[in-house]
Motif scaffolding. Structure first.
Motif, PDB file in Angstrom:
ATOM      1  N   ALA A 234      22.045  -8.435  23.203  1.00 58.50           N
ATOM      2  CA  ALA A 234      20.790  -8.992  22.700  1.00 58.50           C
ATOM      3  C   ALA A 234      21.040  -9.937  21.526  1.00 58.50           C
ATOM      4  O   ALA A 234      20.397 -10.989  21.416  1.00 58.50           O
ATOM      5  CB  ALA A 234      19.851  -7.869  22.280  1.00 58.50           C
TER       6      ALA A 234
ATOM      7  N   LEU B  13       8.884 -13.429  21.044  1.00 53.57           N
ATOM      8  CA  LEU B  13       9.774 -12.426  21.644  1.00 53.57           C
ATOM      9  C   LEU B  13       9.071 -11.080  21.783  1.00 53.57           C
ATOM     10  O   LEU B  13       9.288 -10.351  22.753  1.00 53.57           O
ATOM     11  CB  LEU B  13      11.036 -12.272  20.791  1.00 53.57           C
TER      12      LEU B  13
ATOM     13  N   HIS C  80       7.065 -11.298  24.887  1.00 48.83           N
ATOM     14  CA  HIS C  80       7.887 -11.196  26.092  1.00 48.83           C
ATOM     15  C   HIS C  80       8.358  -9.766  26.339  1.00 48.83           C
ATOM     16  O   HIS C  80       8.338  -9.280  27.476  1.00 48.83           O
ATOM     17  CB  HIS C  80       9.103 -12.122  25.978  1.00 48.83           C
ATOM     18  N   THR C  81       8.827  -9.107  25.280  1.00 47.66           N
ATOM     19  CA  THR C  81       9.316  -7.745  25.457  1.00 47.66           C
ATOM     20  C   THR C  81       8.172  -6.802  25.830  1.00 47.66           C
ATOM     21  O   THR C  81       8.356  -5.881  26.627  1.00 47.66           O
ATOM     22  CB  THR C  81      10.021  -7.241  24.183  1.00 47.66           C
TER      23      THR C  81
ATOM     24  N   ALA D  71       7.557  -7.278  29.432  1.00 46.07           N
ATOM     25  CA  ALA D  71       8.621  -6.659  30.225  1.00 46.07           C
ATOM     26  C   ALA D  71       8.425  -5.151  30.282  1.00 46.07           C
ATOM     27  O   ALA D  71       8.581  -4.528  31.340  1.00 46.07           O
ATOM     28  CB  ALA D  71       9.982  -7.001  29.631  1.00 46.07           C
ATOM     29  N   VAL D  72       8.096  -4.550  29.142  1.00 49.92           N
ATOM     30  CA  VAL D  72       7.885  -3.108  29.096  1.00 49.92           C
ATOM     31  C   VAL D  72       6.716  -2.720  29.995  1.00 49.92           C
ATOM     32  O   VAL D  72       6.758  -1.723  30.715  1.00 49.92           O
ATOM     33  CB  VAL D  72       7.614  -2.641  27.645  1.00 49.92           C
TER      34      VAL D  72
ATOM     35  N   PHE E 141      14.424 -10.441  30.166  1.00 51.21           N
ATOM     36  CA  PHE E 141      14.186  -9.098  29.652  1.00 51.21           C
ATOM     37  C   PHE E 141      13.908  -8.112  30.779  1.00 51.21           C
ATOM     38  O   PHE E 141      14.352  -6.966  30.737  1.00 51.21           O
ATOM     39  CB  PHE E 141      13.026  -9.105  28.663  1.00 51.21           C
TER      40      PHE E 141
ATOM     41  N   LEU F 156      16.640  -5.159  30.436  1.00 51.23           N
ATOM     42  CA  LEU F 156      16.287  -3.884  29.823  1.00 51.23           C
ATOM     43  C   LEU F 156      16.604  -2.671  30.699  1.00 51.23           C
ATOM     44  O   LEU F 156      17.167  -1.683  30.206  1.00 51.23           O
ATOM     45  CB  LEU F 156      14.798  -3.875  29.431  1.00 51.23           C
TER      46      LEU F 156
ATOM     47  N   THR G 102      12.911   1.896  26.814  1.00 53.90           N
ATOM     48  CA  THR G 102      12.619   0.475  26.941  1.00 53.90           C
ATOM     49  C   THR G 102      11.936  -0.056  25.684  1.00 53.90           C
ATOM     50  O   THR G 102      12.222  -1.164  25.230  1.00 53.90           O
ATOM     51  CB  THR G 102      11.729   0.209  28.173  1.00 53.90           C
TER      52      THR G 102
ATOM     53  N   ALA H 271      13.318  -3.031  23.313  1.00 53.39           N
ATOM     54  CA  ALA H 271      12.477  -4.169  22.962  1.00 53.39           C
ATOM     55  C   ALA H 271      12.393  -4.336  21.452  1.00 53.39           C
ATOM     56  O   ALA H 271      12.428  -5.454  20.929  1.00 53.39           O
ATOM     57  CB  ALA H 271      11.083  -3.987  23.553  1.00 53.39           C
TER      58      ALA H 271
ATOM     59  N   VAL I  75      15.436  -6.078  20.036  1.00 53.32           N
ATOM     60  CA  VAL I  75      15.407  -7.529  20.235  1.00 53.32           C
ATOM     61  C   VAL I  75      14.560  -8.209  19.165  1.00 53.32           C
ATOM     62  O   VAL I  75      14.965  -9.206  18.559  1.00 53.32           O
ATOM     63  CB  VAL I  75      14.855  -7.877  21.639  1.00 53.32           C
TER      64      VAL I  75
END
Length: 207
Positions: free
Chosen positions: A12, A48, A51-52, A55-56, A129, A133, A147, A151, A154
């Motif tokens: 990361a 970010l 985004h994370t 993704a989660v 991600f 992840l 996760t 995140a 990051v």
């Protein structure tokens, strides 16, 4: 000691520190002032975080399942980065004009907003991600808490790296803000943003 967590932190960190549009926009704003650079860095961290979070939540999977949506976001991101680059380059061709507007911000908009939009409109980030992840979630362990921790790592790395870049550029500001040096740096950052924007724009068209 969690070997997977250490490995993820290293991966990361490399991703966050990799030169790209985020790095270039931070440098560009840090040349205006320390405050502008740090604000831009915080905006990138905010992007970010978005985004994370996607993704989660698994929402980013939609970008993989719907190519047209991915390409639309790619075009929007490329257009914005290209706009920032061209604005910088055009300002170099106007004698006596700096790359800042009358409010002292680069690109004529809030540095915080520039950082956030530049990162948030990067379509590759959620895909990265989403694919990265799960690789660092141990088999048999609850996926959500792990996760979320990944995140968070990051976002923390971004909160350390990008403000550090802004502060370093500001520290070197006395030299970097000399007219000749400032124009050279502005030309490099403007050119880099323009190329990155064009790549983002042309890639979906080529596909």
């Amino acid at each position: 000691m969690d070997a997977q967590l250490i490995a993820f932190t290293g991966v990361a960190a490399g991703m966050v520190a990799m030169p790209g549009a985020d790095f270039t926009v931070v440098v560009r704003n840090a040349l205006v002032s320390r405050r502008a650079g740090v604000a831009c860095a915080l905006g990138i961290a905010g992007g970010l975080l978005l985004h994370t979070a996607l993704a989660v939540a698994g929402v980013a999977a939609v970008l993989t399942a719907v190519p047209a949506l991915f390409r639309t976001l790619q075009l929007l991101g490329g257009a914005y980065v290209l706009y920032l680059g061209l604005r910088t380059l055009v300002s170099l061709g106007r004698p006596g004009e700096s790359t800042t507007d009358d409010t002292g911000t680069a690109g004529g908009t809030s540095p915080l907003r520039q950082g956030f939009v530049t990162n948030a409109l990067n379509p590759k980030a959620p895909i990265t991600f989403l694919s990265l992840l799960p690789q660092f979630v141990p088999a048999g362990s609850p996926a959500m808490p792990r996760t979320l921790l990944l995140a968070l790592i990051v976002v923390v790395l971004a909160l350390v790296w990008f403000p550090a870049v802004a502060l370093l550029v500001d520290r070197l500001g006395r030299w970097l803000r000399r007219p000749r040096a400032a124009r050279a740096v502005a030309g490099l950052t403007g050119g880099a943003l323009t190329v990155l924007g064009l790549v983002l724009l042309l890639e979906p068209l080529a596909g």
